[in-house]
Design an enzyme around this catalytic site. Structure first.
Site, PDB file in Angstrom:
ATOM      1  N   ASN A   9       1.028  -1.285  -0.156  1.00  0.00           N
ATOM      2  CA  ASN A   9       0.053   0.140   0.004  1.00  0.00           C
ATOM      3  C   ASN A   9       0.817   1.226  -0.068  1.00  0.00           C
ATOM      4  OD1 ASN A   9      -1.820   2.024   0.526  1.00  0.00           O
ATOM      5  ND2 ASN A   9      -2.591   1.419   2.654  1.00  0.00           N
ATOM      6  N   TRP A  10       1.011   1.751  -1.172  1.00  0.00           N
ATOM      7  CA  TRP A  10       1.772   2.822  -1.344  1.00  0.00           C
ATOM      8  C   TRP A  10       1.410   4.227  -0.516  1.00  0.00           C
ATOM      9  CZ3 TRP A  10       3.846   3.486  -6.889  1.00  0.00           C
ATOM     10  CH2 TRP A  10       4.581   2.285  -7.397  1.00  0.00           C
ATOM     11  N   LYS A  11       0.170   4.282  -0.173  1.00  0.00           N
ATOM     12  CA  LYS A  11      -0.459   5.316   0.414  1.00  0.00           C
ATOM     13  C   LYS A  11      -0.533   6.573  -0.438  1.00  0.00           C
ATOM     14  CE  LYS A  11      -0.136   3.122   4.844  1.00  0.00           C
ATOM     15  NZ  LYS A  11      -0.249   3.348   6.383  1.00  0.00           N
ATOM     16  N   HIS A  97      -9.463   1.114   4.844  1.00  0.00           N
ATOM     17  CA  HIS A  97      -8.173   1.391   5.393  1.00  0.00           C
ATOM     18  C   HIS A  97      -8.709   2.271   6.691  1.00  0.00           C
ATOM     19  CE1 HIS A  97      -4.101   2.320   6.402  1.00  0.00           C
ATOM     20  NE2 HIS A  97      -3.955   1.092   5.910  1.00  0.00           N
ATOM     21  N   GLU A  99      -6.870   4.656   7.760  1.00  0.00           N
ATOM     22  CA  GLU A  99      -6.698   5.964   7.284  1.00  0.00           C
ATOM     23  C   GLU A  99      -8.023   6.760   6.722  1.00  0.00           C
ATOM     24  OE1 GLU A  99      -3.162   5.542   5.278  1.00  0.00           O
ATOM     25  OE2 GLU A  99      -1.982   4.860   7.300  1.00  0.00           O
ATOM     26  N   GLU A 169      -5.211  -4.857  10.592  1.00  0.00           N
ATOM     27  CA  GLU A 169      -4.347  -3.640  10.708  1.00  0.00           C
ATOM     28  C   GLU A 169      -4.556  -2.896  11.999  1.00  0.00           C
ATOM     29  OE1 GLU A 169      -2.220  -2.777   6.678  1.00  0.00           O
ATOM     30  OE2 GLU A 169      -4.035  -1.298   6.931  1.00  0.00           O
ATOM     31  N   GLY A 175       2.672   2.394  10.901  1.00  0.00           N
ATOM     32  CA  GLY A 175       3.423   3.372  10.717  1.00  0.00           C
ATOM     33  C   GLY A 175       4.347   3.729  11.845  1.00  0.00           C
ATOM     34  N   SER A 215       3.600  -2.181  10.305  1.00  0.00           N
ATOM     35  CA  SER A 215       5.020  -2.176  10.352  1.00  0.00           C
ATOM     36  C   SER A 215       5.714  -3.457  10.106  1.00  0.00           C
ATOM     37  CB  SER A 215       5.520  -1.628  11.873  1.00  0.00           C
ATOM     38  OG  SER A 215       4.914  -0.602  12.100  1.00  0.00           O
ATOM     39  N   GLY A 236       2.870  -0.805   4.102  1.00  0.00           N
ATOM     40  CA  GLY A 236       2.720   0.589   3.905  1.00  0.00           C
ATOM     41  C   GLY A 236       4.150   0.935   3.632  1.00  0.00           C
ATOM     42  N   GLY A 237       5.160   1.712   4.748  1.00  0.00           N
ATOM     43  CA  GLY A 237       6.368   2.070   4.363  1.00  0.00           C
ATOM     44  C   GLY A 237       7.306   1.172   3.693  1.00  0.00           C
TER      45      GLY A 237
HETATM   46  P1  13P Z   1       3.143   0.649   7.612  1.00  0.00           P
HETATM   47  O1  13P Z   1       3.683  -0.750   6.899  1.00  0.00           O
HETATM   48  O2  13P Z   1       3.635   1.631   7.075  1.00  0.00           O
HETATM   49  O3  13P Z   1       2.927   0.378   9.258  1.00  0.00           O
HETATM   50  O4  13P Z   1       1.500   0.599   7.141  1.00  0.00           O
HETATM   51  C1  13P Z   1       0.655  -0.264   7.115  1.00  0.00           C
HETATM   52  C2  13P Z   1      -0.580   0.101   6.466  1.00  0.00           C
HETATM   53  O5  13P Z   1      -1.266   0.847   6.937  1.00  0.00           O
HETATM   54  C3  13P Z   1      -0.762  -0.703   5.221  1.00  0.00           C
HETATM   55  O6  13P Z   1      -2.083  -0.426   4.903  1.00  0.00           O
END
Ligand code: 13P
Length: 253
Positions: A9-11, A97, A99, A169, A175, A215, A236-237
């Protein structure tokens, strides 16, 4: 066997140049994928077509949208419909998600509508659930996640549910660098599977992929993915680095 999935997930990250570079590294990466061991890359909407073009020759790697709207088409300025996603060949879409829930006030009932329309257009929803820190501290995470499933998924038929991927999640692990322990992940995934089994029976529950997100890194992926009810990750990251994400794909069971 249910699918093992390493999802990126590049966000809201990457310029066009950065997206091209990351996609070309992923297209060239030596990844160990098969029909039941796949990777899904959720890119920002402006790069969906580009990602599909760059990854089209990469077997068992799919592109996902990060969101969609709950209506078919019309006067909804700024939104992306699943009809559009289907027309460009998008295979997966992230739905709910944390967010989106937090910053865009998406409710369980809106997410039920999004799941429905994605299924109607044959796009696989990756339905995200997970609790915030205060809920974990009050030890009410099972009830909380159970309600998210009930209100957004449990109206589906068994046949429809089997087309959904679930991503757990925990918000406190997103994050933050604070990964859930593999025991905490396994415990919640087993709970989710038991809730699915109670509603749909164990053979349906056993067929559904449940991903862990929060993470995930190259260094902890193998231990998390080794848990019996953890069928991969939503990353994500670490997915913004091709080498790191390649290591995560190759850590799938
Ligand atoms: P991180 O891997 O950056 O913690 O993010 C997880 C996430 O929200 C994937 O959708």
């Amino acid at each position: 066997m249910r699918k093992q999935i390493a999802a990126a997930n590049w966000k809201m990250n990457c310029t066009l140049t950065q997206a091209e570079e990351l996609l070309s590294k992923l297209a060239a990466a030596e990844i160990n994928v098969t029909e039941n061991r796949i990777s899904v890359i959720a890119v920002p909407a402006p790069y969906l077509i580009l990602a599909q073009q760059q990854l089209v020759h990469k077997a068992n790697v799919f592109v996902a949208a990060q969101n969609c709207y709950s209506k078919k088409s019309g006067a909804y300025t700024g939104e992306t419909s699943v009809e559009m996603l289907q027309s460009i060949g998008t295979a997966y879409v992230l739905i709910g998600h944390s967010e989106r829930r937090e910053y865009f006030h998406e409710t369980n009932s809106l997410l039920a509508d999004k799941v429905n329309i994605a299924l109607e257009y044959n796009i696989t929803p990756i339905f995200c659930c997970g609790e915030a820190l205060d809920i974990r501290e009050a030890n009410t995470q099972n009830e909380f996640v159970g309600r998210q499933l009930e209100e957004s998924l449990f109206h589906l038929t068994a046949e429809q549910l089997q087309k959904v991927v679930i991503a757990y999640e925990p918000i406190w692990a997103i994050g933050t660098g604070k990964t859930a322990s593999s025991e905490q992940a396994q415990e919640m995934h087993a709970y989710i599977r038991s809730a699915l089994a109670a509603k749909y029976g164990s053979s349906v529950a056993d067929s559904i992929s449940i991903l862990y997100g929060g993470s995930v890194k190259g260094s902890n992926a193998a231990e998390l993915f080794a848990q019996p009810d953890v069928d991969g990750g939503l990353v994500g990251g670490a997915s913004l680095n091709a080498e790191e994400f390649t290591a995560i794909i190759n850590a799938l069971k």
